[in-house]
Design a protein around this motif. Structure first.
Motif, mmCIF file in Angstrom:
data_model
loop_
_atom_site.group_PDB
_atom_site.id
_atom_site.type_symbol
_atom_site.label_atom_id
_atom_site.label_comp_id
_atom_site.label_asym_id
_atom_site.label_seq_id
_atom_site.Cartn_x
_atom_site.Cartn_y
_atom_site.Cartn_z
ATOM 1 N N ILE A 112 -5.899 -11.190 7.722
ATOM 2 C CA ILE A 112 -4.625 -11.917 7.756
ATOM 3 C C ILE A 112 -4.674 -13.121 6.813
ATOM 4 N N ASP A 113 -5.770 -13.851 6.837
ATOM 5 C CA ASP A 113 -5.924 -15.064 6.044
ATOM 6 C C ASP A 113 -6.074 -14.785 4.552
ATOM 7 N N LYS A 114 -6.955 -13.865 4.209
ATOM 8 C CA LYS A 114 -7.304 -13.659 2.791
ATOM 9 C C LYS A 114 -6.448 -12.621 2.067
ATOM 10 N N ILE A 115 -5.960 -11.612 2.792
ATOM 11 C CA ILE A 115 -5.211 -10.527 2.143
ATOM 12 C C ILE A 115 -3.703 -10.693 2.361
ATOM 13 N N LEU A 116 -3.282 -10.911 3.605
ATOM 14 C CA LEU A 116 -1.843 -11.007 3.870
ATOM 15 C C LEU A 116 -1.240 -12.327 3.412
ATOM 16 N N ARG A 117 -1.941 -13.413 3.630
ATOM 17 C CA ARG A 117 -1.379 -14.739 3.316
ATOM 18 C C ARG A 117 -0.930 -14.871 1.858
#
Length: 166
Positions: A112-117
């Motif tokens: 969530i933090d590294k790819i989606l954000r």
């Protein structure tokens, strides 16, 4: 989503039933269910009108299942479920090893933090999402604190927290 300050929670605090010492050995079932809700809201589901042959949210859960299964020397996290989302959620809810539960949480929130954000606007356009990455991480950390579980997601990983005193 924001953490509501429900009447029942206020009453627990007034009666002194709130723990101010963190524990590191148990992830309560109630917290696990709340984490499932956070993941469900932040990863979302594919929009039916936008759907092609690709289902990005299901691909994310497949990544989580496949990555952890490989690390644990298994073919799948748990049984044969209809979707990878179901597999990851059932594992998160049923796994007895607390460290492996935290593995699921860390890997999910790293994604969530590294790819989606970085591409969240485009991702949210293509998928039904109820919670942006910042809110998801904030709620996770709030839920850890609420349950006196001594972890937080910070700097891309789960770290221990030593005290609740501010």
């Amino acid at each position: 989503m924001a953490i509501l300050d429900l009447f029942s929670e206020k009453q627990k605090r007034l009666r002194g039933e709130v723990n101010d010492v963190y524990q590191y050995k148990i992830v309560p079932q109630e917290l696990r269910v709340q984490i499932v809700h956070i993941l469900n809201d932040s990863i979302g589901s594919a929009k039916s009108f936008y759907r092609s042959d690709k289902n990005e949210p299901e691909d994310i859960f497949k990544f989580i299942n496949d990555t952890l299964s490989r690390e644990y020397g298994k073919f799948s996290l748990i049984g044969d479920y209809r979707t990878f989302r179901d597999t990851v959620f059932k594992y998160l809810l049923q796994e007895e090893n607390m460290e492996r539960v935290i593995d699921v949480v860390q890997l999910s929130f790293q994604y969530i933090d590294k790819i989606l954000r970085p591409d969240f606007q485009n991702y949210a356009y293509r998928n039904e999402v109820k919670c942006d990455p910042n809110d998801a991480i904030g709620e996770l950390n709030g839920r850890f604190k609420e349950h006196a579980v001594g972890f937080q997601f910070n700097g891309g990983e789960i770290t221990k927290v030593d005290s609740t005193y501010n």
